[in-house]
Structure formats: structure tokens, C-alpha cells
Enzyme design. Structure first.
Site, PDB file in Angstrom:
ATOM      1  N   LYS A  72     -10.986   4.745  10.743  1.00 37.33           N
ATOM      2  CA  LYS A  72     -11.121   4.278   9.355  1.00 37.33           C
ATOM      3  C   LYS A  72     -10.951   2.760   9.382  1.00 37.33           C
ATOM      4  CE  LYS A  72      -9.501   5.144   4.699  1.00 37.33           C
ATOM      5  NZ  LYS A  72      -8.949   3.840   4.323  1.00 37.33           N
TER       6      LYS A  72
ATOM      7  N   VAL B  50       3.732   1.707  -1.291  1.00 35.32           N
ATOM      8  CA  VAL B  50       4.301   1.920  -2.629  1.00 35.32           C
ATOM      9  C   VAL B  50       3.209   2.505  -3.529  1.00 35.32           C
ATOM     10  CG1 VAL B  50       5.365   0.801  -4.628  1.00 35.32           C
ATOM     11  CG2 VAL B  50       5.900   0.005  -2.309  1.00 35.32           C
TER      12      VAL B  50
ATOM     13  N   ARG C 185     -19.087  -1.076  -3.386  1.00 37.66           N
ATOM     14  CA  ARG C 185     -18.796   0.273  -3.890  1.00 37.66           C
ATOM     15  C   ARG C 185     -18.503   0.265  -5.395  1.00 37.66           C
ATOM     16  NH1 ARG C 185     -13.535   3.637  -2.017  1.00 37.66           N
ATOM     17  NH2 ARG C 185     -12.591   2.216  -3.487  1.00 37.66           N
TER      18      ARG C 185
ATOM     19  N   SER D 275     -14.518   8.013  -2.744  1.00 32.32           N
ATOM     20  CA  SER D 275     -13.356   7.590  -1.977  1.00 32.32           C
ATOM     21  C   SER D 275     -13.041   8.730  -0.993  1.00 32.32           C
ATOM     22  CB  SER D 275     -12.190   7.344  -2.932  1.00 32.32           C
ATOM     23  OG  SER D 275     -11.070   6.918  -2.204  1.00 32.32           O
ATOM     24  N   LEU D 276     -11.889   8.693  -0.357  1.00 35.63           N
ATOM     25  CA  LEU D 276     -11.513   9.778   0.569  1.00 35.63           C
ATOM     26  C   LEU D 276     -10.144  10.308   0.196  1.00 35.63           C
ATOM     27  CD1 LEU D 276     -12.490   8.068   3.952  1.00 35.63           C
ATOM     28  CD2 LEU D 276     -13.545  10.140   3.042  1.00 35.63           C
TER      29      LEU D 276
ATOM     30  N   ASP E 241       0.819  -1.216   0.000  1.00 32.27           N
ATOM     31  CA  ASP E 241       0.000   0.000   0.000  1.00 32.27           C
ATOM     32  C   ASP E 241       0.856   1.271   0.000  1.00 32.27           C
ATOM     33  OD1 ASP E 241      -2.240  -1.529  -0.003  1.00 32.27           O
ATOM     34  OD2 ASP E 241      -2.889  -1.029   2.032  1.00 32.27           O
TER      35      ASP E 241
ATOM     36  N   LYS F  20      -4.111   9.082   7.624  1.00 25.48           N
ATOM     37  CA  LYS F  20      -3.621   7.702   7.679  1.00 25.48           C
ATOM     38  C   LYS F  20      -2.619   7.491   8.810  1.00 25.48           C
ATOM     39  CE  LYS F  20      -5.257   5.702   3.795  1.00 25.48           C
ATOM     40  NZ  LYS F  20      -4.709   4.771   2.880  1.00 25.48           N
TER      41      LYS F  20
ATOM     42  N   ASP G 253       0.609   4.220  -2.605  1.00 25.05           N
ATOM     43  CA  ASP G 253       0.333   5.600  -2.198  1.00 25.05           C
ATOM     44  C   ASP G 253       1.417   6.555  -2.704  1.00 25.05           C
ATOM     45  OD1 ASP G 253      -1.999   4.864  -0.938  1.00 25.05           O
ATOM     46  OD2 ASP G 253      -1.095   4.662   1.032  1.00 25.05           O
TER      47      ASP G 253
HETATM   48  P1  NAD Z   1      -9.556   4.260   1.095  1.00 22.13           P
HETATM   49  O1  NAD Z   1      -9.848   2.888   1.506  1.00 22.13           O
HETATM   50  O2  NAD Z   1      -8.194   4.761   1.426  1.00 22.13           O
HETATM   51  O3  NAD Z   1     -10.649   5.259   1.724  1.00 22.13           O
HETATM   52  C1  NAD Z   1     -12.015   5.273   1.351  1.00 22.13           C
HETATM   53  C2  NAD Z   1     -12.787   4.188   2.011  1.00 22.13           C
HETATM   54  O4  NAD Z   1     -12.657   4.270   3.429  1.00 22.13           O
HETATM   55  C3  NAD Z   1     -14.282   4.290   1.821  1.00 22.13           C
HETATM   56  O5  NAD Z   1     -14.678   3.789   0.569  1.00 22.13           O
HETATM   57  C4  NAD Z   1     -14.778   3.420   2.942  1.00 22.13           C
HETATM   58  O6  NAD Z   1     -14.878   2.098   2.457  1.00 22.13           O
HETATM   59  C5  NAD Z   1     -13.650   3.434   3.949  1.00 22.13           C
HETATM   60  N1  NAD Z   1     -14.003   3.818   5.327  1.00 22.13           N
HETATM   61  C6  NAD Z   1     -13.602   3.112   6.432  1.00 22.13           C
HETATM   62  N2  NAD Z   1     -14.064   3.674   7.549  1.00 22.13           N
HETATM   63  C7  NAD Z   1     -14.788   4.756   7.178  1.00 22.13           C
HETATM   64  C8  NAD Z   1     -15.511   5.738   7.907  1.00 22.13           C
HETATM   65  N3  NAD Z   1     -15.590   5.729   9.237  1.00 22.13           N
HETATM   66  N4  NAD Z   1     -16.130   6.711   7.201  1.00 22.13           N
HETATM   67  C9  NAD Z   1     -16.058   6.742   5.849  1.00 22.13           C
HETATM   68  N5  NAD Z   1     -15.372   5.846   5.099  1.00 22.13           N
HETATM   69  C10 NAD Z   1     -14.751   4.856   5.758  1.00 22.13           C
HETATM   70  O7  NAD Z   1      -9.815   4.508  -0.391  1.00 22.13           O
HETATM   71  P2  NAD Z   1      -9.823   3.523  -1.582  1.00 22.13           P
HETATM   72  O8  NAD Z   1      -9.993   4.390  -2.763  1.00 22.13           O
HETATM   73  O9  NAD Z   1     -10.763   2.398  -1.366  1.00 22.13           O
HETATM   74  O10 NAD Z   1      -8.399   2.845  -1.536  1.00 22.13           O
HETATM   75  C11 NAD Z   1      -7.253   3.556  -1.693  1.00 22.13           C
HETATM   76  C12 NAD Z   1      -6.204   2.922  -0.832  1.00 22.13           C
HETATM   77  O11 NAD Z   1      -6.191   1.511  -1.063  1.00 22.13           O
HETATM   78  C13 NAD Z   1      -4.846   3.438  -1.215  1.00 22.13           C
HETATM   79  O12 NAD Z   1      -4.485   4.528  -0.386  1.00 22.13           O
HETATM   80  C14 NAD Z   1      -3.955   2.225  -1.034  1.00 22.13           C
HETATM   81  O13 NAD Z   1      -3.392   2.251   0.247  1.00 22.13           O
HETATM   82  C15 NAD Z   1      -4.903   1.065  -1.172  1.00 22.13           C
HETATM   83  N6  NAD Z   1      -4.691   0.433  -2.484  1.00 22.13           N
HETATM   84  C16 NAD Z   1      -3.640  -0.406  -2.568  1.00 22.13           C
HETATM   85  C17 NAD Z   1      -3.352  -1.005  -3.764  1.00 22.13           C
HETATM   86  C18 NAD Z   1      -2.194  -1.942  -3.813  1.00 22.13           C
HETATM   87  O14 NAD Z   1      -1.837  -2.381  -4.906  1.00 22.13           O
HETATM   88  N7  NAD Z   1      -1.571  -2.265  -2.692  1.00 22.13           N
HETATM   89  C19 NAD Z   1      -4.145  -0.773  -4.911  1.00 22.13           C
HETATM   90  C20 NAD Z   1      -5.226   0.095  -4.781  1.00 22.13           C
HETATM   91  C21 NAD Z   1      -5.499   0.701  -3.571  1.00 22.13           C
END
Ligand code: NAD
Length: 331
Positions: free
Chosen positions: A114, A33, A135, A80-81, A31, A314, A35
Site C-alpha cells: 500500500k 488518533v 480521487r 477507499s479501502l 493518523d 495496515k 483511525d
Molecule cells: P487509505 O489511504 O487508507 O486507503 C485507500 C487508498 O489506498 C486508495 O485510495 C489508494 O490511493 C491507496 N493505495 C495505495 N496503494 C494501493 C494499492 N496497491 N492498491 C489499491 N489502493 C492503493 O484510505 P483513505 O480513505 O484515503 O484514507 C484514510 C486514512 O488516511 C486513514 O486510515 C488515516 O490514517 C488517514 N487520514 C488521516 C487523517 C488525519 O487527520 N491524520 C485524516 C483523514 C485520513
């Protein structure tokens, strides 16, 4: 390499990572990497706005609809956030917001943990659960109603006498750590591939075709967003009120939450949970800071991908799961 070619390469890497992470539940990079690459692309797109493409991962909610599921358009999109990686970035976000709402306006925040799981959109009609959808890409998700019905923390009927005509609830499905470890242990015994982390295990579980398998995995759920769609019903005016009402309706709402009046108290909430998060039974990767007032939320609105009235602060990365330690990437 020319900047445009480099940006294309970053986009391709992130798109590949998104596919593996969201649709195959099998990440190909850590994650941190992801980010870092994401931020690099974001910074380049800010510097060269003409080179932003509509399909860029910075412009879209990650994910999509896996084959074999009916896709459903969300009545209200799921966003997303935006991320902040330290208190300095949070302070910048607060200053920007204050500029947008005006210096005279007192802004109140709600801090929530989160939860590191998968967002679900639940629809209740006349108090009865009629639909559960992932989602997906934020506009369209997968209809997994039968799987959602197996999650004990999700009420099949709202616990209220005269429910509104329609209620939309959003929250996070997740696997408590112990369950995740048990599932991986059972998979290992059967010679099956292991899930990288509880979030990927949750997403793989929600997409099972057999609800019995989903029931056995014992997913959990915290509700955090409420939309009351009924002209005749009373509607909450703040996020804090919504959380109270969700609990009254029979949802599990995370008790680790706080209404904060200042950046300082938000920072204290963050620091407390950064230290205490290992004591929780589930994974959390940060604190979601939301503006409490719905009137202010409406004033601020959304970008294409994020609400402007919320941010995920984060936590620093925990130890990397064994399976991912060996992965190096090459961009
Ligand atoms: P995210 O998970 O960082 O944040 C948005 C999500 O937070 C919302 O959709 C919801 O599901 C969740 N959430 C949890 N508690 C919450 C609360 N109390 N209120 C509101 N929302 C809440 O965003 P994302 O777009 O799903 O994912 C992005 C992250 O996923 C990246 O920062 C990365 O770290 C990870 N990612 C990793 C890879 C990888 O290859 N390792 C690939 C894609 C994404």
C-alpha cells in the site's frame, strides 16, 4: 454525554480532520488518533444503526475538490479501502468472504504494497493520455491533467501497437522519501511551512497551479488498476493479469507483489514487508490484499465506501513526524 451527542462530536472531529488532511494538506491529528476515533464511530454506528447519518465520514470517501480546479465526475468511482489492523482482523475478513462466495470456491489473493501517496485516475483514448484526475470524494475529483503530464513514470502514450479505444488506469502518485526530505529542506530555507509527511506533500504538489513546480518536485507513480473500455479488445480476467498488462503498456508497476493461495502466505508477505519496509525508497503503510479473480470481485461488489473484495492490512505506526508530535486533541 448522551450517545447521540457523542457520535455527533466524533463526526465533527473527523470531518474537521478530513478537511485539514485532504484539502489543506496539513493534518491536525496523528493518523493513529484518526483511525481510533473512526473505529469508535464505526462501532457506535453498528450498535445504533438508526443514528447513522448520510454525511458521516464512515459513509463517504474522504476528500473533496479544492477551489481553483475544474471538478470532473469519474467514469468509474474511486473507492477507499477497508482497514484491518492485525492478522486476526484479516482472518475475520477472509472468513466473511469465504462465507459469501461459498466454501467450495478456492479464493486466490494478490498482495500489493500500500503506497502512501494519492490515488489518480488516468484516461487514455486511442492510447493517448487525455485526462488525469484526483480521487476527490470518490465520485468527483480535480482535473489536474497538466500536472499529471509532468510525471515521468506516467506514459503520455501507451506502449502498444493497437491500443483499446479507452483505457482507465488507477494508481498512486507519491514522493520518494529522499525527494520529500529535499523539498522540506528547501521550504525550510525559504521560511515556508513544512509538509507533515510524503503523502501530504504529494497531495499539495498535485494541486499546484503551475505545472513547472510540479515537474521540479519529481513525483513518482505506481499503477495498480486497469479498466479496458473497448468491446473489441481483450480484457484481463484477474488482477495479476492486469498488473502484467499495465507493465506492458509502459507503466511502472510495483515489483513487490505476490499471488497468494492462502491466508498463511498472505500473512507471510505482510510480515516480510513489515520488517523490510524501511529498506524501500518510498513510504508504505500496509499491504493491500485483493481477490485475484474479477468474476469473484464482481460477485462481491462494493459497499458505499469500499470494495468488499479488498482490504488494507495496515503496518503498525512508524515514528510520528516531528511536526505532529506536539499535536494533542481534545474530544
Ligand atoms: P487509505 O489511504 O487508507 O486507503 C485507500 C487508498 O489506498 C486508495 O485510495 C489508494 O490511493 C491507496 N493505495 C495505495 N496503494 C494501493 C494499492 N496497491 N492498491 C489499491 N489502493 C492503493 O484510505 P483513505 O480513505 O484515503 O484514507 C484514510 C486514512 O488516511 C486513514 O486510515 C488515516 O490514517 C488517514 N487520514 C488521516 C487523517 C488525519 O487527520 N491524520 C485524516 C483523514 C485520513
Amino acid at each position: 454525554m448522551k450517545v447521540e451527542a457523542w457520535m455527533n462530536q466524533l463526526r465533527r472531529q473527523l470531518q474537521r480532520a478530513n478537511y485539514a488532511y485532504y484539502l489543506q494538506d496539513d493534518p491536525i491529528m496523528q493518523d493513529e488518533v484518526y483511525d481510533r476515533l473512526y473505529r469508535e464511530l464505526q462501532a457506535l454506528e453498528e450498535k445504533y444503526p438508526d443514528l447513522v447519518t448520510p454525511d458521516s465520514p464512515t459513509q463517504r470517501v474522504g476528500g473533496g475538490v479544492a477551489e481553483g480546479f475544474v471538478s470532473v465526475k469519474h467514469n468509474i468511482p474511486l473507492y477507499s479501502l477497508e482497514n484491518a489492523f492485525d492478522l486476526g482482523e484479516l482472518a475475520q475478513w477472509v472468513a466473511r468472504l469465504q462465507g459469501q462466495v461459498g466454501d467450495d470456491e478456492t479464493v486466490e489473493y494478490v498482495c500489493e504494497l500500500k503506497i502512501d501517496g494519492n490515488a489518480l485516475a488516468l484516461t487514455y483514448e486511442d492510447g493517448v493520455l487525455v485526462r488525469g484526475v484526483t480521487r476527490g470524494d470518490g465520485e468527483t475529483g480535480e482535473d489536474i491533467t497538466n500536472n499529471v503530464r509532468t510525471i515521468r513514470a506516467i506514459p503520455l502514450r501507451l506502449a502498444m501497437e493497437n491500443p483499446p479505444a479507452r483505457v482507465e488506469v488507477r494508481g498512486e502518485a507519491f514522493l520518494p522519501r529522499q525527494r520529500f526530505e529535499k523539498i522540506n529542506q528547501m521550504r525550510q530555507e525559504k521560511g515556508e511551512s513544512l509538509f507533515a509527511n510524503p503523502r501530504n506533500a504529494t497531495s499539495g504538489t498535485l494541486r499546484q497551479f503551475d505545472p513547472k513546480v510540479v515537474a521540479q518536485r519529481q513525483l513518482d507513480f505506481f499503477a495498480y488498476t486497469l479498466y479496458v473500455v473497448d468491446e473489441n479488445a481483450e480484457t484481463p480476467t484477474t488482477q495479476a493479469e492486469s498488473l502484467e498488462l499495465l507493465a506492458e503498456m509502459g507503466f511502472q508497476v510495483n515489483p513487490q507483489r505476490e499471488v497468494c493461495q492462502s491466508l498463511k502466505t498472505v500473512g507471510e508477505f505482510f510480515e516480510t514487508w513489515e520488517k523490510k519496509r524501511a529498506s524501500l525508497l518510498y513510504d508504505t503503510d500496509g499491504v493491500v490484499v485483493k481477490i485475484n479473480s474479477y468474476a469473484l470481485q464482481e460477485k462481491l461488489g462494493f459497499t458505499q465506501k469500499f470494495p468488499r473484495w479488498a482490504i488494507a492490512l495496515k503496518f503498525p505506526a512508524e515514528e510520528v513526524p516531528t511536526k505532529l508530535r506536539a499535536i494533542t486533541i481534545n474530544v
